[in-house]
Design an enzyme around this catalytic site. Structure first.
Site, PDB file in Angstrom:
ATOM      1  N   GLY A  47       0.856  -1.186   0.000  1.00 22.98           N
ATOM      2  CA  GLY A  47       0.000   0.000   0.000  1.00 22.98           C
ATOM      3  C   GLY A  47       0.893   1.237   0.000  1.00 22.98           C
ATOM      4  O   GLY A  47       2.072   1.166  -0.364  1.00 22.98           O
ATOM      5  N   ARG A  48       0.331   2.350   0.448  1.00 23.70           N
ATOM      6  CA  ARG A  48       1.090   3.617   0.399  1.00 23.70           C
ATOM      7  C   ARG A  48       2.414   3.525   1.145  1.00 23.70           C
ATOM      8  O   ARG A  48       3.451   3.933   0.645  1.00 23.70           O
ATOM      9  CB  ARG A  48       0.273   4.750   1.037  1.00 23.70           C
ATOM     10  CG  ARG A  48      -0.968   5.120   0.305  1.00 23.70           C
ATOM     11  CD  ARG A  48      -1.680   6.247   1.059  1.00 23.70           C
ATOM     12  NE  ARG A  48      -3.050   6.332   0.649  1.00 23.70           N
ATOM     13  CZ  ARG A  48      -4.039   5.585   1.140  1.00 23.70           C
ATOM     14  NH1 ARG A  48      -3.802   4.706   2.099  1.00 23.70           N
ATOM     15  NH2 ARG A  48      -5.259   5.712   0.682  1.00 23.70           N
ATOM     16  N   ILE A  49       2.366   3.017   2.384  1.00 26.69           N
ATOM     17  CA  ILE A  49       3.597   3.036   3.200  1.00 26.69           C
ATOM     18  C   ILE A  49       4.604   2.014   2.665  1.00 26.69           C
ATOM     19  O   ILE A  49       5.797   2.301   2.570  1.00 26.69           O
ATOM     20  CB  ILE A  49       3.277   2.827   4.696  1.00 26.69           C
ATOM     21  CG1 ILE A  49       2.301   3.915   5.179  1.00 26.69           C
ATOM     22  CG2 ILE A  49       4.561   2.867   5.535  1.00 26.69           C
ATOM     23  CD1 ILE A  49       1.822   3.773   6.617  1.00 26.69           C
ATOM     24  N   THR A  77       6.297  -1.767  11.729  1.00 30.57           N
ATOM     25  CA  THR A  77       5.664  -0.471  12.025  1.00 30.57           C
ATOM     26  C   THR A  77       4.176  -0.543  11.681  1.00 30.57           C
ATOM     27  O   THR A  77       3.531   0.487  11.547  1.00 30.57           O
ATOM     28  CB  THR A  77       6.304   0.669  11.194  1.00 30.57           C
ATOM     29  OG1 THR A  77       6.276   0.295   9.808  1.00 30.57           O
ATOM     30  CG2 THR A  77       7.728   0.939  11.607  1.00 30.57           C
ATOM     31  N   SER A  78       3.649  -1.773  11.516  1.00 28.21           N
ATOM     32  CA  SER A  78       2.240  -1.887  11.097  1.00 28.21           C
ATOM     33  C   SER A  78       1.343  -1.963  12.338  1.00 28.21           C
ATOM     34  O   SER A  78       0.930  -0.923  12.869  1.00 28.21           O
ATOM     35  CB  SER A  78       2.053  -3.079  10.163  1.00 28.21           C
ATOM     36  OG  SER A  78       2.363  -4.308  10.809  1.00 28.21           O
ATOM     37  N   ARG A  79       1.091  -3.164  12.817  1.00 29.78           N
ATOM     38  CA  ARG A  79       0.369  -3.369  14.061  1.00 29.78           C
ATOM     39  C   ARG A  79       1.000  -4.553  14.784  1.00 29.78           C
ATOM     40  O   ARG A  79       1.405  -5.528  14.150  1.00 29.78           O
ATOM     41  CB  ARG A  79      -1.122  -3.663  13.798  1.00 29.78           C
ATOM     42  CG  ARG A  79      -1.949  -2.443  13.415  1.00 29.78           C
ATOM     43  CD  ARG A  79      -2.071  -1.438  14.575  1.00 29.78           C
ATOM     44  NE  ARG A  79      -2.903  -0.300  14.260  1.00 29.78           N
ATOM     45  CZ  ARG A  79      -2.460   0.888  13.819  1.00 29.78           C
ATOM     46  NH1 ARG A  79      -1.153   1.085  13.656  1.00 29.78           N
ATOM     47  NH2 ARG A  79      -3.299   1.865  13.577  1.00 29.78           N
ATOM     48  N   GLU A 106       0.034  -3.646  23.539  1.00 31.79           N
ATOM     49  CA  GLU A 106       0.633  -2.315  23.440  1.00 31.79           C
ATOM     50  C   GLU A 106      -0.026  -1.415  24.482  1.00 31.79           C
ATOM     51  O   GLU A 106      -1.263  -1.312  24.469  1.00 31.79           O
ATOM     52  CB  GLU A 106       0.393  -1.783  22.031  1.00 31.79           C
ATOM     53  CG  GLU A 106       1.250  -0.597  21.703  1.00 31.79           C
ATOM     54  CD  GLU A 106       1.168  -0.197  20.237  1.00 31.79           C
ATOM     55  OE1 GLU A 106       1.467  -1.026  19.355  1.00 31.79           O
ATOM     56  OE2 GLU A 106       0.783   0.951  19.999  1.00 31.79           O
ATOM     57  N   HIS A 126       5.464   3.236  19.392  1.00 33.64           N
ATOM     58  CA  HIS A 126       4.470   3.526  18.344  1.00 33.64           C
ATOM     59  C   HIS A 126       4.563   4.995  17.897  1.00 33.64           C
ATOM     60  O   HIS A 126       3.628   5.774  18.084  1.00 33.64           O
ATOM     61  CB  HIS A 126       3.049   3.194  18.830  1.00 33.64           C
ATOM     62  CG  HIS A 126       2.091   2.956  17.703  1.00 33.64           C
ATOM     63  ND1 HIS A 126       1.012   2.092  17.788  1.00 33.64           N
ATOM     64  CD2 HIS A 126       2.031   3.486  16.452  1.00 33.64           C
ATOM     65  CE1 HIS A 126       0.345   2.102  16.642  1.00 33.64           C
ATOM     66  NE2 HIS A 126       0.941   2.950  15.803  1.00 33.64           N
ATOM     67  N   ALA A 153       5.631   5.952  14.650  1.00 35.58           N
ATOM     68  CA  ALA A 153       5.887   6.039  13.196  1.00 35.58           C
ATOM     69  C   ALA A 153       5.429   7.369  12.607  1.00 35.58           C
ATOM     70  O   ALA A 153       6.096   7.948  11.757  1.00 35.58           O
ATOM     71  CB  ALA A 153       5.229   4.878  12.471  1.00 35.58           C
TER      72      ALA A 153
HETATM   73  C1  DGY Z   1      -1.877   5.034  12.358  1.00 34.05           C
HETATM   74  O1  DGY Z   1      -2.252   6.179  12.087  1.00 34.05           O
HETATM   75  O2  DGY Z   1      -2.597   4.045  12.221  1.00 34.05           O
HETATM   76  C2  DGY Z   1      -0.481   4.853  12.837  1.00 34.05           C
HETATM   77  O3  DGY Z   1      -0.293   3.638  13.444  1.00 34.05           O
HETATM   78  C3  DGY Z   1      -0.052   5.996  13.732  1.00 34.05           C
HETATM   79  O4  DGY Z   1       1.345   5.948  13.851  1.00 34.05           O
END
Ligand code: DGY
Length: 335
Positions: free
Chosen positions: A160-162, A241-243, A272, A291, A293
Site C-alpha cells: 500500500g502507500r507506506i 511499524t504496522s500493528r 501495546e 508507536h 511512526a
Molecule cells: C496510524 O495512524 O494508524 C499509525 O499507526 C499511527 O502511527
C-alpha cells in the site's frame, strides 16, 4: 432575532496538536480528556452518552458496547490511518461514517521504518549503550559489527502507500526489493519502484530485512509466527511499524532468543504498550520504540487537522472526506 442553532456536541479522547483542537472547537461544542495517559474506558463510555461526534485515537476501542451507549452519535473520526480499534461493521450497520487519515502519514511512517531498519542493521542502539556505559576505550576492529544495507534484500509485506514509500527509500540505498502483496501489483508500479513481486514464502526465504506494512485484519493477525520465523534466514531482521498483532509475540521472543532470526525492531507490539516484565524487553536483539511512526510535529499536526475536518464535515451532514465505510452513504444502509 432567530433562534440560535446550538453547536453539535463532540468529545475528543486526548489533547491533539493545537490546530486540530482549534479547528474542532470552531465548529462544535467540544470537551476533551486532558490526562497524560489514554482515556480510561469507563470515562469514554460515560462521555459518549450525549455526543453527536467522537474524535478518537488508536488507543480507544470503539465497539458495540460503546455504540449502544451513544444513541446520538452521528460521526466518528479517528486520528489514525489504521482503524482496527474500531468495529467498522457495527458503525456501518448503524449508519455512522468513520473518518480516518490515509496518505497524511505515509512518508513519515516510511521514514521511521527505514530508521529502524538502519538502527537494527548497524547496531545503533547497542553502540549508544556501549558508549554511555563507559566501555569505549579504543577503536575496535570487531566492535559492533552489523550488516550492510546496500546490496541487501528487503522484503516488504504489503504494498500500500507506506510499503511503496519504504520501497522508494530502499532503492535509494541500493537494496533489492521483493514484495509480497495480496493482489497482483500493476506493471507500472513494479517498474516505477523497481521491485519484484514474489509469493510470501519466497519473500521469507530470500529477505535480509523484512518490513511489515499490512493493516491488522483477521487475515493478517499472527501472519508471523514460529513457522514463518523458521522459514527466514538466521541473519534476517524484522521491522514492524504496522500493528503488533501481525506478529505472534511469544513466537517472536523465542525466535530471537534461539537465534532463529537475528533481530527485531518494533514500533508496535502486542500487547501495546508492553509491560516492563515482557520477555521481549530482556533481549539485546530486540529494539522497541513506543508507536511513533507518524510522530513528527508536522505530520501529527496534519493528521489532527484531517481528523477534525472529517468530523466537522460529517456533523455538517456532508460526506466525510476520508471515510473508511463510504457504504453508509448508500440510502438503504442508514438505520
Ligand atoms: C496510524 O495512524 O494508524 C499509525 O499507526 C499511527 O502511527
Amino acid at each position: 432575532m432567530g433562534a440560535q442553532m446550538s453547536k453539535p456536541k463532540v468529545y475528543m479522547t486526548r489533547r491533539v496538536p493545537q490546530e486540530g483542537m482549534a479547528c474542532v472547537q470552531n465548529g462544535a461544542d467540544m470537551e476533551w480528556w486532558d490526562g497524560e495517559e489514554a482515556l480510561p474506558r469507563s470515562v469514554l463510555l460515560e462521555k459518549v452518552q450525549d455526543i453527536d461526534g467522537l474524535y478518537c485515537l488508536l488507543t480507544d476501542t470503539i465497539d458495540v458496547e460503546l455504540l449502544e451507549r451513544a444513541p446520538r452519535l452521528r460521526v466518528i473520526s479517528t486520528m489514525a490511518v489504521g482503524t482496527d480499534h474500531i468495529d467498522v461493521a457495527a458503525c456501518t450497520q448503524r449508519g455512522i461514517p468513520v473518518g480516518h487519515t490515509p496518505g497524511a502519514l505515509t512518508e513519515t511512517s516510511a521514514d521511521l521504518a527505514f530508521a529502524l531498519l538502519m538502527a537494527a542493521a548497524r547496531r545503533v542502539v547497542e553502540g549508544v549503550d556501549y558508549v554511555k556505559a563507559g566501555h569505549w576505550k579504543s577503536w575496535g576492529p570487531m566492535l559492533c559489527l552489523g550488516q550492510d544495507i546496500h546490496g541487501a534484500t528487503l522484503g516488504i509485506v504489503g504494498f500500500g502507500r507506506i510499503g511503496r514509500a519504504v520501497a522508494a527509500r530502499a532503492r535509494g540505498f541500493g537494496m533489492q526489493v521483493l514484495v509480497s502483496h495480496s493482489k497482483p501489483i500493476p506493471e507500472e508500479l513494479v517498474a516505477e519502484y523497481r521491485i519484484q513481486q514474489v509469493n510470501f514464502s519466497t519473500l521469507l526465504q530470500k529477505s535480509d530485512f523484512l518490513s511489515l506494512h499490512v493493516p491488522l485484519t483477521p487475515h493478517t493477525r499472527y501472519l508471523f509466527g514460529a513457522t514463518e520465523f523458521r522459514a527466514m534466514k538466521p541473519t534476517a531482521m524484522l521491522i514492524n511499524t504496522s500493528r503488533g498483532g501481525v506478529v505472534h509475540s511469544q513466537a517472536l521472543y523465542e525466535a530471537l532468543r534461539d537465534g532463529t532470526i537475528a533481530y527485531a525492531a518494533l514500533d508496535v507490539t502486542d500487547p501495546e504498550p508492553l509491560q516492563m516484565d515482557d520477555p521481549l524487553l530482556t533481549l539485546s536483539n530486540c529494539l522497541v520504540v513506543p508507536h511513533i511512526a507518524s510522530a513528527s510535529l508536522a505530520t501529527r499536526t496534519k493528521i489532527a487537522m484531517m481528523a477534525a475536518e472529517n468530523l466537522l464535515s460529517g456533523l455538517a451532514g456532508q460526506q466525510v472526506p476520508y471515510c473508511i465505510n463510504p457504504e453508509v452513504y448508500k440510502e438503504n444502509i442508514r438505520k
